[in-house]
Design an enzyme around this catalytic site. Structure first.
Site, PDB file in Angstrom:
ATOM      1  N   SER A   1       0.851  -1.184   0.000  1.00 16.62           N
ATOM      2  CA  SER A   1       0.000   0.000   0.000  1.00 16.62           C
ATOM      3  C   SER A   1       0.885   1.233   0.000  1.00 16.62           C
ATOM      4  O   SER A   1       2.069   1.160   0.342  1.00 16.62           O
ATOM      5  CB  SER A   1      -0.926   0.016   1.238  1.00 16.62           C
ATOM      6  OG  SER A   1      -0.172   0.206   2.412  1.00 16.62           O
ATOM      7  N   THR A   2       0.320   2.357  -0.372  1.00 14.77           N
ATOM      8  CA  THR A   2       1.109   3.603  -0.433  1.00 14.77           C
ATOM      9  C   THR A   2       1.674   3.945   0.932  1.00 14.77           C
ATOM     10  O   THR A   2       2.839   4.366   1.045  1.00 14.77           O
ATOM     11  CB  THR A   2       0.220   4.754  -0.936  1.00 14.77           C
ATOM     12  OG1 THR A   2      -0.341   4.402  -2.196  1.00 14.77           O
ATOM     13  CG2 THR A   2       1.027   6.030  -1.082  1.00 14.77           C
TER      14      THR A   2
END
Length: 323
Positions: free
Chosen positions: A11-12
């Site tokens: 995920s970012t």
């Protein structure tokens, strides 16, 4: 030869916080397959949160497994169990689905043998730790937002008319943005006059350059941030207003005056007054054909609305435009 699908996910937030990367995970998994003589049937790269399994690449992988269901067992390989899921309930449900498809999920850094009953304890630990981390992170985020509001800072995405900025001392703040800020000032002044419907004023504001839908406009005119106040919800559910450090677009008195107007029926009475002032001869003029009294109404033209007197039997009978 054994076969497997490779699944890598990040995920970012994880990229920023821990430096996770898809290529690094993929490289390690490929080397593992090469060392253990495993045939790689496909690689699925995901940039998505693991709070549930509503992920584009994961759904493609499951669809592939259902489409080409094999008699021999297949594997899905990933680095750790937190790449698979961060929700223990959804994780067990997905493991059940994979089991029916004759597919096993395996983390190469946290390997367990599910044929051994005691290994289910380790699986529960591996799956529950990421969920606990997510819950703790969410609590820390909420506490941070609450603390920022108590200090008079607006920590969320800036509302229309403002833009998020970072001050010289590193604090996140919101500052007025033009031309939206000026349009919003104009909107509140017009609302205070109590002569326009909210829907009509919304269209007028959009024509001036304000980007807002009808529903968002209704929320916008009720947002106390524009008068310099930040709403804070207390533990007992009560909402208090905190004086913000940002520059207000309108005076506080104007904001509350507008709230009184849009939350009561005063606007309806104003419309009736405007109607009476436009058709002050109602009750005196009569239709030359049937001798009945004329009534009035508005007709929308290309550029503006026009007022007409007409007979109740039909607009075409005994009608006349007010110039």
């Amino acid at each position: 030869m054994k076969s497997a699908y490779i699944y890598v996910r990040v995920s970012t937030d994880e990229q920023k916080r821990r430096g996770y990367s898809l290529p690094e995970q993929e490289d390690r998994l490929l080397k593992y397959c090469e060392t253990h003589n495993i045939d790689v049937k496909g690689i699925y790269r995901e940039d998505f949160s693991a709070k549930d399994f509503n992920r584009p690449e994961w759904k493609k992988l499951v669809s592939e497994l259902k489409k080409f269901r094999a008699k021999e067992e297949n594997n899905i390989l990933f680095i750790k169990w937190d790449r698979f899921s961060r929700n223990i309930q959804y994780a067990y449900e997905m493991l059940g689905i994979l089991r029916k498809l004759n597919v096993s999920a395996m983390a190469i850094d946290q390997q367990i043998d599910l044929s051994i009953p005691e290994s289910s304890v380790m699986l529960a630990i591996y799956l529950s730790v990421p969920e606990a981390e997510n819950t703790r992170r969410a609590m820390n985020t909420l506490n941070g937002i609450r603390k920022a509001k108590e200090m008079g800072r607006y920590p969320n995405k800036a509302p229309v008319g403002y833009v998020n900025m970072t001050s010289l001392d590193g604090r996140k703040i919101i500052v007025p943005k033009q031309p939206e800020g000026g349009i919003i000032r104009w909107v509140f002044r017009q609302l205070a006059k109590n002569i326009y419907k909210i829907g009509c004023l919304s269209k007028m504001a959009v024509n001036k350059g304000l980007r807002s839908t009808r529903s968002n406009f209704s929320k916008l005119i009720r947002n106390p941030v524009y008068c310099g106040l930040i709403p804070l919800k207390l533990g007992n559910g009560e909402i208090v207003m905190i004086k913000g450090i940002h520059e207000p677009l309108i005076p506080e008195a104007l904001f509350y005056e507008v709230q009184d107007i849009i939350n009561t029926k005063r606007r309806i009475r104003t419309i009736k007054v405007d109607f009476r002032s436009a058709f002050f001869l109602t009750g005196f003029l009569v239709c030359p054909l049937c001798c009945r009294r004329l009534t009035g109404s508005f007709s929308q033209g290309n550029t503006r609305k026009y007022a007409y007197y007409h007979c109740r039997r039909g607009v075409g009978q005994g009608s006349g435009q007010i110039s």
